[in-house]
Design a protein around this motif. Sequence first.
Motif, PDB file in Angstrom:
ATOM      1  N   LEU A  62     -20.173 -28.642 -64.714  1.00 49.60           N
ATOM      2  CA  LEU A  62     -18.867 -29.056 -65.238  1.00 49.60           C
ATOM      3  C   LEU A  62     -19.066 -30.212 -66.213  1.00 49.60           C
ATOM      4  CD1 LEU A  62     -16.689 -29.228 -61.980  1.00 49.60           C
ATOM      5  CD2 LEU A  62     -16.515 -27.499 -63.772  1.00 49.60           C
ATOM      6  N   PRO A  63     -18.234 -30.315 -67.232  1.00 55.13           N
ATOM      7  CA  PRO A  63     -18.219 -31.535 -68.039  1.00 55.13           C
ATOM      8  C   PRO A  63     -17.617 -32.670 -67.213  1.00 55.13           C
ATOM      9  CG  PRO A  63     -16.429 -30.090 -68.694  1.00 55.13           C
ATOM     10  CD  PRO A  63     -17.249 -29.324 -67.700  1.00 55.13           C
ATOM     11  N   PRO A  64     -17.757 -33.919 -67.649  1.00 52.18           N
ATOM     12  CA  PRO A  64     -17.234 -35.035 -66.841  1.00 52.18           C
ATOM     13  C   PRO A  64     -15.741 -34.950 -66.572  1.00 52.18           C
ATOM     14  CG  PRO A  64     -18.711 -35.840 -68.553  1.00 52.18           C
ATOM     15  CD  PRO A  64     -18.483 -34.394 -68.842  1.00 52.18           C
ATOM     16  N   THR A  65     -14.968 -34.426 -67.519  1.00 44.28           N
ATOM     17  CA  THR A  65     -13.520 -34.301 -67.350  1.00 44.28           C
ATOM     18  C   THR A  65     -13.085 -32.889 -67.725  1.00 44.28           C
ATOM     19  OG1 THR A  65     -13.164 -36.639 -67.856  1.00 44.28           O
ATOM     20  CG2 THR A  65     -11.263 -35.188 -68.049  1.00 44.28           C
ATOM     21  N   VAL A  66     -12.284 -32.278 -66.873  1.00 41.24           N
ATOM     22  CA  VAL A  66     -11.776 -30.919 -67.092  1.00 41.24           C
ATOM     23  C   VAL A  66     -10.254 -30.991 -67.194  1.00 41.24           C
ATOM     24  CG1 VAL A  66     -11.608 -28.582 -66.158  1.00 41.24           C
ATOM     25  CG2 VAL A  66     -13.694 -29.923 -65.797  1.00 41.24           C
ATOM     26  N   VAL A  67      -9.695 -30.303 -68.172  1.00 42.32           N
ATOM     27  CA  VAL A  67      -8.250 -30.333 -68.401  1.00 42.32           C
ATOM     28  C   VAL A  67      -7.639 -28.969 -68.096  1.00 42.32           C
ATOM     29  CG1 VAL A  67      -6.440 -30.566 -70.155  1.00 42.32           C
ATOM     30  CG2 VAL A  67      -8.388 -32.134 -70.141  1.00 42.32           C
ATOM     31  N   ALA A  77     -14.509 -24.279 -68.901  1.00 46.29           N
ATOM     32  CA  ALA A  77     -15.288 -25.043 -67.925  1.00 46.29           C
ATOM     33  C   ALA A  77     -15.109 -24.501 -66.515  1.00 46.29           C
ATOM     34  CB  ALA A  77     -14.874 -26.511 -67.970  1.00 46.29           C
ATOM     35  N   LEU A  78     -13.947 -23.920 -66.227  1.00 51.74           N
ATOM     36  CA  LEU A  78     -13.696 -23.341 -64.899  1.00 51.74           C
ATOM     37  C   LEU A  78     -13.953 -21.842 -64.877  1.00 51.74           C
ATOM     38  CD1 LEU A  78     -10.451 -25.270 -63.817  1.00 51.74           C
ATOM     39  CD2 LEU A  78     -12.812 -25.700 -63.111  1.00 51.74           C
ATOM     40  N   THR A  79     -13.512 -21.145 -65.909  1.00 51.74           N
ATOM     41  CA  THR A  79     -13.666 -19.681 -65.885  1.00 51.74           C
ATOM     42  C   THR A  79     -15.118 -19.252 -66.046  1.00 51.74           C
ATOM     43  OG1 THR A  79     -13.238 -19.557 -68.271  1.00 51.74           O
ATOM     44  CG2 THR A  79     -11.344 -19.324 -66.796  1.00 51.74           C
ATOM     45  N   ALA A  80     -15.970 -20.126 -66.577  1.00 48.22           N
ATOM     46  CA  ALA A  80     -17.374 -19.770 -66.773  1.00 48.22           C
ATOM     47  C   ALA A  80     -18.255 -20.149 -65.584  1.00 48.22           C
ATOM     48  CB  ALA A  80     -17.908 -20.435 -68.036  1.00 48.22           C
ATOM     49  N   LEU A  81     -17.642 -20.665 -64.520  1.00 51.23           N
ATOM     50  CA  LEU A  81     -18.443 -21.006 -63.345  1.00 51.23           C
ATOM     51  C   LEU A  81     -19.071 -19.748 -62.754  1.00 51.23           C
ATOM     52  CD1 LEU A  81     -16.077 -23.568 -61.572  1.00 51.23           C
ATOM     53  CD2 LEU A  81     -18.265 -24.076 -62.688  1.00 51.23           C
ATOM     54  N   PRO A  82     -20.275 -19.868 -62.209  1.00 50.15           N
ATOM     55  CA  PRO A  82     -20.928 -18.686 -61.620  1.00 50.15           C
ATOM     56  C   PRO A  82     -20.094 -18.094 -60.488  1.00 50.15           C
ATOM     57  CG  PRO A  82     -22.467 -20.520 -61.854  1.00 50.15           C
ATOM     58  CD  PRO A  82     -21.116 -21.066 -62.130  1.00 50.15           C
ATOM     59  N   GLU A 108     -15.570 -12.618 -58.579  1.00 53.82           N
ATOM     60  CA  GLU A 108     -16.479 -11.957 -59.512  1.00 53.82           C
ATOM     61  C   GLU A 108     -15.890 -11.934 -60.918  1.00 53.82           C
ATOM     62  OE1 GLU A 108     -19.560 -10.936 -59.144  1.00 53.82           O
ATOM     63  OE2 GLU A 108     -19.536 -11.748 -57.110  1.00 53.82           O
ATOM     64  N   ALA A 109     -14.592 -11.600 -60.998  1.00 58.52           N
ATOM     65  CA  ALA A 109     -13.924 -11.587 -62.307  1.00 58.52           C
ATOM     66  C   ALA A 109     -13.429 -13.002 -62.599  1.00 58.52           C
ATOM     67  CB  ALA A 109     -12.773 -10.596 -62.311  1.00 58.52           C
ATOM     68  N   ALA A 110     -14.381 -13.881 -62.838  1.00 54.44           N
ATOM     69  CA  ALA A 110     -14.056 -15.306 -62.923  1.00 54.44           C
ATOM     70  C   ALA A 110     -13.058 -15.626 -64.010  1.00 54.44           C
ATOM     71  CB  ALA A 110     -15.337 -16.111 -63.148  1.00 54.44           C
TER      72      ALA A 110
END
Length: 719
Positions: A62-67, A77-82, A108-110
């Motif tokens: 994750l980057p330091p801050t997520v919006v 940043a969230l949808t690309a999480l494994p 699975e379908a992130a």
Amino acid sequence: MGLSRLAALHGVATSYSPSPDVTVSVPDDTVIAVLAALGVDAGTPEDVRRSLVAAESRSRLLPPTVVVWAGEPLPPALTALPPGSTVTVEPEPAGGPPAPATSWKVPEAASSWKLPGVAEAAPDPAEFPPGWTQPPYGVHRVHVRAPDHHEATATLVVAPARVPQPPERTHGFLVQLYSLLSARSWGMGDLGDLADLAAWAGRTLGSGFIQVNPLHAAVPGRPTDPSPYRPSSRRFPDPVHLHVESVPEYGHVHDRATLDDLRQDAAALSEAVLNKGALIDRDAVWELKRQALELIAQVPLTPGRRAAYCDFLAEQGQALEDHALWCALAEVHGPDWHSWPEPLRDPRSPGTARARSELLDRVDLHCRLAWLTATQLADAQRAAEDAGMEVGIVHDLAVGVHPAGADTWAQQDAFAHGMSVGAPPDAFNARGQDWGLPPWRPDALAATGYAAFRGLLRGLLAHAGALRIDHVMGLFRLWWVPEGRPPTDGTYVTYDAEAMLAVLVLEAHRAGSAVVGEDLGTVEPGVREALARRGVLGTSVLWFERDWDGDGRPLAPEKWRRDCLATATTHDLPSTAARLTGDHVTLRHRLGLLTRPLEEELTEDVTGTAEWLALLARLRMLPEGDGNEEAAVRAVHRFLRATPARMTGVWLPDTVGDRRPQNLPGTWDQYPNWRLPIADPEGHPVTLEEIAASPRLHGLMEVLRPAKARTAPPGERPA
């Protein structure tokens, strides 16, 4: 090539475009100096290689801050999480019992999963565990554990899509508060005068807002820097703005003789400014108010007042304690903390802790002054609301702080030392600008979840109907100038605009306040669109609104943007009367500020003004044959009212024909910047009472005020 890559990874530009067809390369030594200020070593080719390897090998889940924006898709940043990663959100404390943390597995379908309550469509319940609770708008902590056991923790900002909006149409005044003296002022305008102006303008003129200059705490000393745009702290207001007699304990001061003497001295200060040609002397005003406030502080607080003060201390916490301690230390060691004894330069050192105990009484005094000022700020906003103002007081956020002040001392890790904010060379200033303000480090902001920015906004918005942000482009990028070098040797450093905007929108939403961005000058492509998307209004000044993509002529009123504050001038520009008469050109000539012959400057100025007057005449806003300056000022504001702009601002000195600018950029002691009272066309100062009774003001405001609020000028019977 390596240096360019390293700079790009840290948001440092190696070139910039002052105009669409021109690209300027940034000197390598500038890039190296800026990287050093960000903690990146690039002094030698080997240093560059080492820093590049370190930067590129750094991988984060994750980057330091997520919006997360309400009603919009989740960020990459969230949808690309494994898939299979465990995500845990710890909600921000909301004042009550702490909300439980919530965890779930990334499906699975992130790319399709959504946060319940934030996305427009309801998510598939199967994607989330039982009892999932959507984190509300706020700043939370999010932790991710990937299937390969890599982990990351970040700040999660959940924000509404837009800031609150002002009314569809409203008008108000723009004023530098210090310049607004009333019959009861202590040598300069104060918060009592602001409350009175708001009450009168709202009730009599139907005005919707009063915009003031920054009221931030100044760096003390003699002489104090009079500019409100170079403060010691942006987080706390300056007690010099207090109306002393409105402090509840004032009436219970035992030493009445001393208090009466101070009032007489204050009356003499006002008399000198209003009737003897003296400039506003902030230092002299503060010396009198300081003595009076120290007497007032000796009066014990009532139980209710004591409880309110304790609540304020608890709400402000460490930030206020640091600010008050800096003020106390500055009284002993001088206003530049860099010259203090070594242990005191660190706000967390044992030596500073000992000094805190030794100066406890002075620290408490400065805490109390901050509280008293905050209460009078609240009183001013309440007066505006009670008078029917839809917005109320519009406070101003300066672009930065003084390098020697309280904020840079208390938040040293957040600032890029050895750097100054400014502007690159442009068509109006071939040498560029250096504003002498150290910039925030974007990496430090992100690493702390923008805590300093959040605290700053929360303090300013607490008693604001709206907030004006000076140089709002600074949310996206700032021009950094290395210390000791000319502004031409600077470069742009980018900020995480998505995170900065999310924090701004969130805090404005919590306060119920609108936001106006000062977006004049060089604006990066896409910035105005990004601000508009989040509901941040722009600023449009009449003389600059031309068809720049066409024939360059004045822009017709119907072509102006709707979401803006429309004005005829600002604190850095000539008054409307000076613009119409050309006085501003001759003033700059007298001070040696022109870069071309006087005749050439006057010809260009007259031509530009004539184009606007011709448009006003064609639109039947300027009566035929009526060429006097007062009628032209009314016509200018009639034009502003004809635009779709949501907010129309009237420079208060324009209402009485003042021809002097409050600030003349490019000057220091050649011109009395930030020290002039509002005056009539002949330069004679006028009080708030005289402004309110001015037939000229009422004639001008007849153009703007709603029909339901129209009243007759003094001495006339209402129709």
